[in-house]
Enzyme design. Structure first.
Site, mmCIF file in Angstrom:
data_model
loop_
_atom_site.group_PDB
_atom_site.id
_atom_site.type_symbol
_atom_site.label_atom_id
_atom_site.label_comp_id
_atom_site.label_asym_id
_atom_site.label_seq_id
_atom_site.Cartn_x
_atom_site.Cartn_y
_atom_site.Cartn_z
ATOM 1 N N TYR A 1 94.070 60.636 41.094
ATOM 2 C CA TYR A 1 94.503 61.812 40.334
ATOM 3 C C TYR A 1 94.999 62.904 41.277
ATOM 4 O O TYR A 1 96.091 63.459 41.098
ATOM 5 C CB TYR A 1 93.359 62.328 39.469
ATOM 6 C CG TYR A 1 93.635 63.674 38.838
ATOM 7 C CD1 TYR A 1 94.591 63.812 37.831
ATOM 8 C CD2 TYR A 1 92.946 64.806 39.253
ATOM 9 C CE1 TYR A 1 94.856 65.045 37.263
ATOM 10 C CE2 TYR A 1 93.201 66.043 38.688
ATOM 11 C CZ TYR A 1 94.156 66.166 37.694
ATOM 12 O OH TYR A 1 94.418 67.389 37.134
ATOM 13 N N SER B 1 96.523 70.926 40.728
ATOM 14 C CA SER B 1 95.077 70.886 40.542
ATOM 15 C C SER B 1 94.372 71.262 41.834
ATOM 16 O O SER B 1 94.875 71.002 42.933
ATOM 17 C CB SER B 1 94.647 69.481 40.123
ATOM 18 O OG SER B 1 93.239 69.331 40.176
#
Length: 359
Positions: free
Chosen positions: A176, A151
């Site tokens: 995350y 990501s």
């Protein structure tokens, strides 16, 4: 209602054919379902794996699967990455012939920056334990190439833009992001220990038809049509590298048949975070444009034919002000650069969303 929405345009064929079956985890997710569809269009054998988690409406996941199930070459298996037996059974079903190359694309994960603040254990189970199970299954079956989702969140507190793969990513600002950085480290360890080719892909703010309801563009469109205020963080002073799902899928499909290889120029005295002496690579997949959040909202207002009622709020914990992708390495590797203009891409979302919203 039936969904007849098609992709923005037919994707170009990848430079190299995919010469074996592909297992896609997270196949009912936004990117996973779009990738499965594109691979089937190219004649690939695809096994999808997903647990249909209720993080958001499972009906949307079934909606995506409905476009896949029944197509020649596609099989679906329900299961959780944290369940080693279920995942192993999916690998066995996807790759019955050990003489053929086996390709794995891991897109299953617990997504969402803000959700990780209140639900941290979900990220440990899906993004750490689940990814370890994927690595172990790939190792046990001598997988030809593991492509996995990282990501743009890994860039964390970085202020240099555009973000390049060679930049340091040691200062995450959300759990995350930390799990995605951990995935890159775990994959590198397996690449080194077991010569397992692994390629990590740092996706930048993906949007498009059949997207995710937790993303800002979806929330904004839903609120605008309902006449509710939209929440605009950091008082609108945000920029994002919005990347259309078609461009993400094209980049992934081109990388699948190109296993990561050791970098012959890697210098341990001056290590490049993007490459390695092991068969591990990391690539950005982004649109190369850092768009103002307020411009994205204005475009949505124009496409929807309604003005948004805006509620301006401070920056949220775990968020960053700007993202922007350097994709020179991706273009050098596969001859492709994402290029969908934001207005054109949002139009494909709005066309689909009107039907979904009125179902």
């Amino acid at each position: 209602m039936a969904d007849t929405t098609t992709s923005r345009a037919p994707a170009d064929l990848p430079a190299d054919p995919i010469d074996g079956p592909v297992l896609v985890t997270g196949a009912a997710g936004f990117i996973g379902a779009a990738l499965c569809e594109a691979l089937l269009d190219r004649g690939c054998e695809v096994t999808g794996f997903d647990n249909l988690t209720p993080y958001y409406d499972p009906a949307l996941k079934r909606h995506r699967l409905d476009r896949l199930e029944g197509r020649p070459g596609f099989a679906f298996r329900l299961g959780d990455l944290a369940d080693r037996e279920a995942l192993g059974a999916a690998f066995d079903a996807a790759f019955p012939d050990p003489a053929r190359p086996a390709y794995v694309v891991n897109l299953a994960a617990q997504a969402g920056v803000r959700y990780s603040i209140d639900n941290p254990h979900a990220y440990g189970e899906a993004n750490l334990t689940g990814f370890l199970n994927v690595l172990e299954a790939c190792r046990a079956r001598a997988t030809a190439h593991l492509v996995y989702a990282s990501s743009s969140s890994v860039y964390g507190g970085n202020r240099k833009v555009p973000f390049a793969e060679g930049d340091g990513v040691d200062h995450p600002v959300s759990l995350y992001a930390a799990t995605k950085k951990a995935n890159e480290l775990m994959a590198h360890a397996y690449a080194d220990l077991y010569a397992l080719p692994c390629t990590g892909l740092r996706f930048f703010t993906v949007y498009g038809p059949r997207g995710r309801p937790d993303m800002a563009y979806w929330k904004f469109a839903e609120a605008i049509l309902a006449g509710r205020p939209i929440q605009v963080y950091n008082h609108g002073d945000m920029r994002r590298d919005f990347t259309h799902v078609d461009d993400i899928v094209e980049g992934v499909a081109r990388l699948i048949p190109r296993p990561a290889a050791p970098d012959p120029d890697f210098d341990p005295a001056r290590p490049n975070p993007a490459t390695s002496w092991a068969p591990h690579r990391v690539f950005n997949i982004g649109n190369r444009r850092s768009e103002r959040l307020m411009d994205m909202i204005a475009t949505l207002e124009e496409l929807l034919g309604r003005e948004a009622v805006k509620e301006f709020l401070p920056m949220q914990p775990g968020d960053v002000q700007e993202t922007s992708a350097d994709v020179d390495a991706l273009e050098a590797a596969v001859g492709f650069r994402p290029d969908t203009p934001l207005r054109e891409g949002l139009a494909t979302f709005v066309d689909w969303f009107r039907g979904w919203n009125g179902r």
